[in-house]
Enzyme design. Structure first.
Site, PDB file in Angstrom:
ATOM      1  CE1 TYR A   1       6.529   3.262  -2.550  1.00 20.68           C
ATOM      2  CE2 TYR A   1       4.725   2.946  -1.366  1.00 20.68           C
ATOM      3  CZ  TYR A   1       5.475   3.670  -2.215  1.00 20.68           C
ATOM      4  OH  TYR A   1       4.901   4.870  -2.342  1.00 20.68           O
TER       5      TYR A   1
ATOM      6  CB  THR B   1      -3.729   4.181   3.579  1.00 26.88           C
ATOM      7  OG1 THR B   1      -3.075   3.280   3.882  1.00 26.88           O
ATOM      8  CG2 THR B   1      -4.834   4.617   4.565  1.00 26.88           C
TER       9      THR B   1
ATOM     10  CB  ALA C   1      -0.961   0.214   1.361  1.00 32.80           C
ATOM     11  N   GLY C   2       0.144   2.534  -0.498  1.00 36.34           N
ATOM     12  CA  GLY C   2       0.954   3.685  -0.645  1.00 36.34           C
ATOM     13  C   GLY C   2       1.316   4.046  -1.850  1.00 36.34           C
TER      14      GLY C   2
ATOM     15  CE  LYS D   1       1.774  -2.167   5.867  1.00 33.90           C
ATOM     16  NZ  LYS D   1       1.953  -1.485   4.161  1.00 33.90           N
TER      17      LYS D   1
ATOM     18  N   GLY E   1       1.869  11.203   5.508  1.00 23.78           N
ATOM     19  CA  GLY E   1       0.580  11.852   6.360  1.00 23.78           C
ATOM     20  C   GLY E   1      -0.565  11.323   5.690  1.00 23.78           C
ATOM     21  CG  PHE E   2      -2.950   8.146   6.071  1.00 21.99           C
ATOM     22  CD1 PHE E   2      -1.987   7.106   5.761  1.00 21.99           C
ATOM     23  CD2 PHE E   2      -3.862   7.921   7.198  1.00 21.99           C
ATOM     24  CE1 PHE E   2      -2.031   5.944   6.432  1.00 21.99           C
ATOM     25  CE2 PHE E   2      -3.775   6.614   7.908  1.00 21.99           C
ATOM     26  CZ  PHE E   2      -2.659   5.636   7.403  1.00 21.99           C
TER      27      PHE E   2
ATOM     28  CB  THR F   1      -2.216   9.050  10.942  1.00 19.62           C
ATOM     29  OG1 THR F   1      -2.185   9.414   9.664  1.00 19.62           O
ATOM     30  CG2 THR F   1      -3.454   9.445  11.460  1.00 19.62           C
TER      31      THR F   1
ATOM     32  CG  ASN G   1      -3.747  -0.133   3.654  1.00 22.64           C
ATOM     33  OD1 ASN G   1      -4.319   1.141   4.192  1.00 22.64           O
ATOM     34  ND2 ASN G   1      -2.785  -0.599   3.732  1.00 22.64           N
TER      35      ASN G   1
ATOM     36  CG  ASN H   1       6.387   7.430   3.849  1.00 15.15           C
ATOM     37  OD1 ASN H   1       5.219   8.152   4.187  1.00 15.15           O
ATOM     38  ND2 ASN H   1       6.805   6.606   4.031  1.00 15.15           N
TER      39      ASN H   1
ATOM     40  CG  ASN I   1       3.240   0.728   7.752  1.00 17.57           C
ATOM     41  OD1 ASN I   1       3.800   1.232   6.875  1.00 17.57           O
ATOM     42  ND2 ASN I   1       2.028   1.040   7.817  1.00 17.57           N
ATOM     43  CB  THR I   2       7.716   2.655   7.154  1.00 13.91           C
ATOM     44  OG1 THR I   2       6.622   3.413   7.886  1.00 13.91           O
ATOM     45  CG2 THR I   2       7.364   2.656   5.705  1.00 13.91           C
TER      46      THR I   2
ATOM     47  CG  ASN J   1      -2.118   1.640   7.530  1.00 14.47           C
ATOM     48  OD1 ASN J   1      -1.500   1.344   8.609  1.00 14.47           O
ATOM     49  ND2 ASN J   1      -1.822   2.450   6.699  1.00 14.47           N
TER      50      ASN J   1
END
Ligand SMILES: Cc1cc2nc3c(=O)[nH]c(=O)nc-3n(C[C@H](O)[C@H](O)[C@H](O)COP(=O)(O)O)c2cc1C
Length: 352
Positions: A317, A84, A60-61, A216, A112-113, A184, A147, A109, A245-246, A178
């Site tokens: 990714y 997302t 995702a992303g 996730k 911020g969605f 966030t 997502n 990164n 995730n990251t 997520n």
């Protein structure tokens, strides 16, 4: 002869990262990024009650607003996770918010969605589907994941996540909630087992007919935190986990001058932690939930290692950003090679 895919990737790497990203989405959406070959049958994989042409998904992303879903599946991903997506449109954090750490084969990164919001997202997806007598038929035979996230302000997770499930369930082969973006505020608190239990119950009550549901997770939880989360996910009737995730961690090995930027780190320096979390959860899981491994995957050997450790599927990714669509051909060739070296005739045989 000039390889257009490789040349485009070379050019994109010289642009500002967000401009490059915008151009990449545009060219993939318009079918200008090429097309992968049909997959070797040994790579076919079953998970979540779905059939995947190969186990390598796009994480995702990358296509947050579902603008390039069809083009992405044509490139040869075994599945694509879009989003997302958030309930309302939001711009995300101010730029710059995306940094390539080239020497470290990594990205930081703090997007911020940034999201077009669920209304526009569904408008983008709808033309890819056509109804048949069983429901909706999607764009290709590679499953589509969606997502879901929440807005930075005014969010009510117990209301917002079920509402997003309701809006997307007829398009998705699977859904991911997520809870692990580091950008966030407060989102990662939803991973606490008691909160997660309430969230899954709210989704289950509102949408007993939902597609398979994944959660996730972040790599930055204490090791002891994963067991109660796994139990909450099983008890809550969800189907799997995406790990991970990251990370907010900054390994001392990082060399690039951007290493102290705020945000989530992905790519090669995340691999050790993602592997550790997979190992930990896989031992507790005992095959009950579907596990999707994400974090620093760069080679076919990495993929086979994660599958042998208990992952059913993997996602990439950062490697896709650095290498472009050619990464898929390379990863599949390497994976087939590693499988034959290990005497594995097919991935379905491995997962039995
Ligand atoms: C620029 C960027 C944006 C991302 N956006 C999202 C996102 O919106 N939602 C999400 O669940 N993960 C997001 N991720 C995390 C990836 O999906 C993936 O889990 C992570 O990057 C680890 O995989 P990798 O090491 O192969 O990059 C993002 C990652 C990057 C680099």
């Amino acid at each position: 002869m000039l390889d257009i895919g490789k040349t485009a990737t070379w050019l994109l790497r010289r642009l500002n990262p967000e401009t490059a990203h915008e151009l990449a989405i545009h060219s993939i959406a318009h079918g200008l990024a090429g097309r992968g070959k049909p997959d070797h049958s040994a790579l076919r994989t079953e998970a979540l009650g779905l059939s995947f042409p190969n186990p390598i998904g796009l994480a995702a992303g990358f296509d947050k607003n579902a603008r390039a879903v069809r083009g992405l599946t044509k490139l040869g991903f075994g599945f694509v996770e879009t989003g997302t997506v958030t309930p309302r449109p939001q711009p995300g954090n101010p730029r710059p918010r995306l940094f390539r750490l080239v020497e470290d084969r990594a990205i930081i990164n703090r997007m911020g969605f940034n999201s077009c919001g669920i209304d526009k997202f569904c408008q983008n997806l709808a033309p890819l589907f056509r109804p048949n007598r069983h429901g909706q038929v999607g764009p290709t035979d590679a499953p589509l994941g969606i997502n879901l996230g929440i807005n930075k302000t005014g969010a009510d997770p117990l209301v917002d996540y079920p509402a997003l499930v309701g809006r997307t369930k007829s398009y998705a082969d699977y859904l991911t909630i997520n809870l692990s973006s580091p950008n966030t505020p407060g989102l990662r608190d939803l991973q606490a087992a008691d909160m997660l239990a309430r969230l899954l119950e709210a989704i289950q009550t509102a949408h007993p007919d939902r597609p398979p549901l994944l959660v996730k997770l972040a790599p930055d939880l204490e090791d002891e935190a994963y067991a109660p989360i796994l139990q909450a996910v099983i008890d809550g009737g969800a189907d799997g986990l995406i790990l991970t995730n990251t990370t907010l961690a900054r390994p001392t090995s990082l060399k690039d001058p951007h290493r102290d930027e705020t945000g989530g780190l992905s790519g090669a320096p995340l691999a050790d932690r993602a592997r550790h979390v997979l190992q930990l959860v896989s031992e507790l899981n005992k095959g009950r939930l579907c596990l999707v491994s994400s974090g620093g995957i760069e080679t076919g050997r990495d993929i086979l290692e994660r599958l042998k450790m208990g992952a059913n599927l993997v996602q990439i990714y950062t490697a896709f950003i650095y290498e472009g669509p050619a990464v898929l051909t390379r990863l599949k060739q390497e994976l087939l090679h590693e499988m034959s070296r290990s005497g594995i005739r097919s991935l379905t045989a491995l997962q039995r």
